[in-house]
Structures are given as C-alpha cells and as structure tokens.
Design an enzyme around this catalytic site. Structure first.
Site, short mmCIF file in Angstrom:
data_model
loop_
_atom_site.label_atom_id
_atom_site.label_comp_id
_atom_site.label_asym_id
_atom_site.label_seq_id
_atom_site.Cartn_x
_atom_site.Cartn_y
_atom_site.Cartn_z
N HIS A 182 -0.60 3.74 11.46
CA HIS A 182 -0.94 2.88 10.32
C HIS A 182 0.28 2.61 9.45
O HIS A 182 1.21 3.43 9.40
CB HIS A 182 -2.13 3.42 9.51
CG HIS A 182 -1.87 4.59 8.62
ND1 HIS A 182 -2.48 5.83 8.80
CD2 HIS A 182 -1.11 4.73 7.51
CE1 HIS A 182 -2.10 6.64 7.84
NE2 HIS A 182 -1.26 6.01 7.05
N ASN A 216 -1.13 7.88 13.22
CA ASN A 216 -1.94 7.03 14.11
C ASN A 216 -1.41 5.59 14.15
O ASN A 216 -2.10 4.68 14.61
CB ASN A 216 -3.42 7.04 13.68
CG ASN A 216 -3.64 6.46 12.28
OD1 ASN A 216 -2.68 6.10 11.60
ND2 ASN A 216 -4.88 6.38 11.86
N GLU A 229 -5.38 0.75 8.79
CA GLU A 229 -5.73 1.66 9.88
C GLU A 229 -5.86 0.88 11.20
O GLU A 229 -5.99 -0.36 11.19
CB GLU A 229 -7.07 2.34 9.56
CG GLU A 229 -7.03 3.22 8.30
CD GLU A 229 -6.41 4.59 8.54
OE1 GLU A 229 -5.59 4.74 9.49
OE2 GLU A 229 -6.74 5.51 7.78
N ASP A 248 -0.11 0.59 -1.75
CA ASP A 248 -1.51 1.02 -1.71
C ASP A 248 -1.83 2.05 -2.79
O ASP A 248 -0.94 2.59 -3.44
CB ASP A 248 -1.84 1.58 -0.30
CG ASP A 248 -0.77 2.54 0.23
OD1 ASP A 248 0.11 2.95 -0.56
OD2 ASP A 248 -0.81 2.87 1.41
C1 GLP Z 1 -0.09 7.43 3.74
C2 GLP Z 1 0.44 6.17 3.08
C3 GLP Z 1 1.43 5.46 3.95
C4 GLP Z 1 2.45 6.45 4.50
C5 GLP Z 1 1.76 7.47 5.35
C6 GLP Z 1 2.70 8.51 5.93
O1 GLP Z 1 -1.24 7.22 4.47
N1 GLP Z 1 -0.59 5.28 2.70
O2 GLP Z 1 2.06 4.43 3.20
O3 GLP Z 1 3.41 5.76 5.25
O4 GLP Z 1 0.80 8.14 4.56
O5 GLP Z 1 2.94 9.51 4.98
P1 GLP Z 1 4.10 10.56 5.06
O6 GLP Z 1 5.35 9.83 4.70
O7 GLP Z 1 3.75 11.60 4.03
O8 GLP Z 1 4.11 11.08 6.44
#
Ligand code: GLP
Length: 240
Positions: free
Chosen positions: A137, A135, A142, A67
């Site tokens: 995702h 949440n 989402e 993404d």
């Molecule tokens: C973002 C990314 C996800 C990731 C998530 C968790 O929203 N788009 O791919 O898994 O955050 O992030 P973190 O690893 O910093 O907790």
C-alpha cells in the site's frame, strides 16, 4: 522507475535529503507531499539538522500530508498531524498554516474528502515523499484500490492494522478507518521519491518495481510515473 540501492537506513535518509534539499533550494515555495511512518523519520532528522545549521529554509514551502486516522486529531499523540509536528514541523521554519492534512475528526467525512481534493487540485505537489506498506500500500491505499481514486475514507486491512499496532498501546486502539489521498492524487505529483528499508518490505518493493502493474499492488502504479525514484536499503532490495 529509477532505483537507488544503499547500504542502510542512514544512507537512505541522507540520499533522500539530497533530493529534498535540491527541491526546496531550486524552488523556495515548493509544494511538498509528506508521509508518516517510521521510514521518513531519518529524512526529517536530516532536514531539521540542516535547517538548524543555517541550511534550507521552509518559510515559503507548503506541505500536504497523505493520510490521517479517522477519529484522531492533534490531541492524540498517535495522530499523523501530531507526528508531523513532533518529527518535523516544530523544528523547521515552515508556517503551520501552510501545512495541510485531512481532519481525522471531521463531522462530515465526505465533505472533508471534497475539501482536501479541492486543495490538491489547486496545488500541484513538486516532490512527493512516500513509504510503502508491507502489502504494497501507499498512503492508506490498500490492495484493490482503484488507480483513479482521489481522497477517500478507507477501511484498513488486518495486515495494516497489525503492522501499525506496534505504535499503539494495544491493537484494539488502532483506528479501523482512515482518510487517505487517492492514487491519482499521488500520481499528479511532478516528482515522487519512495523510501523503503528492511527485509519486511522486500516483497512489496519487488511488486512495486518488477511486478505487474495491478490494483492488487497499489505501489505498482508508480511504474507509470514519469519521474519516480526509489531509494531502498539492501534488505528491502533483496528480491530485486
Ligand atoms: C502507514 C502509512 C503509510 C506508510 C506505511 C509504512 O500505513 N499510512 O504512509 O508508508 O505505514 O510505514 P513504515 O514507514 O512505518 O513502515
């Protein structure tokens, strides 16, 4: 889903690296699906250290990122393309032309999604790395996203904007939209490795592993994947 519970972030990263190293050793031209966020940074550090010590080569590897924020590109240090170069690509021998990510500044977002979907249709991901949002995702899919979704533009939820604001100067700077691979793109990977650490992920991890398979918890779709492994620390596993 195969669940591996480890003590802490460091052990999670080392265990994940074993799986990554096996994938790129078995298949020199492996196609990797890569994620951003703080969770995979330890894995990327292990990959860099191993590579610098004469270990695995990524010269023939292709990479597809999940993404990207809409409106950001490499000129912004908050973009995911910048993150990937900074935290991995600039420190291993992967060829930048073999790395792929949605163009956050694409003039025609629909055409950009179509371009990315076409690339993914031509390249089956051998190993997909995933983090998970608090949440539930995955990538930027989402809650409520269709299980049939392919690469699309999303409106980020307030929860995700708040979670991700820690990496920006202020919450107002967090983009409200993003490009993301869809859930069906992610499910097409041959093997999936999900990483989760910290108590703020415990509820999402429970929903992913033990909850009902529902579009309200996007990560729950992974229960339907034939080869999915979760590596999580004790804090993230505390509700399992
Ligand atoms: C973002 C990314 C996800 C990731 C998530 C968790 O929203 N788009 O791919 O898994 O955050 O992030 P973190 O690893 O910093 O907790």
């Amino acid at each position: 889903m195969n669940v591996i519970i480890v003590k802490n972030y460091d052990e999670m990263s080392k265990k994940a690296f074993e799986i990554m190293k096996a994938a790129v050793t078995e298949k020199k031209d492996a196609v990797l699906g890569l994620a951003t966020g703080s969770t995979p940074i330890g894995l990327y550090k292990e990959m860099i250290a191993d590579h610098k010590a004469g270990g695995a080569s990524y010269a023939d590897v292709k990479a597809f990122n999940l993404d990207e924020y809409m409106g950001l590109d490499y000129s912004s240090d908050q973009s995911y393309v910048y993150f990937m170069r900074e935290n991995l690509f600039d420190h291993i021998d992967i060829k930048l032309e073999n790395t792929n990510i949605e163009n956050g500044k694409a003039a025609d977002p629909e055409a950009e999604c179509a371009r990315y979907n076409a690339l993914l249709a031509e390249n089956t991901v051998d190993l997909q790395i995933l983090g998970i949002g608090s949440n539930g995702h995955i990538a930027f899919n989402e809650p409520g996203t269709s299980f049939d979704s392919v690469t699309h533009v999303v409106d980020l939820t307030e929860n995700t904007i708040k979670d991700n604001s820690r990496l920006f100067a202020s919450i107002d700077e967090v983009p409200r939209k993003a490009f993301t691979m869809g859930l069906s793109n992610i499910m097409a990977a041959k093997k999936i490795l999900v990483l989760a650490n910290g108590a703020n992920k415990a509820k999402a991890v429970y929903g992913m592993v033990r909850g009902e398979v529902t579009e309200n918890v996007p990560a729950s779709i992974l229960q339907n994947h034939a080869d999915c492994t979760l590596i999580c620390d004790e804090a993230a596993a505390s509700l399992l």
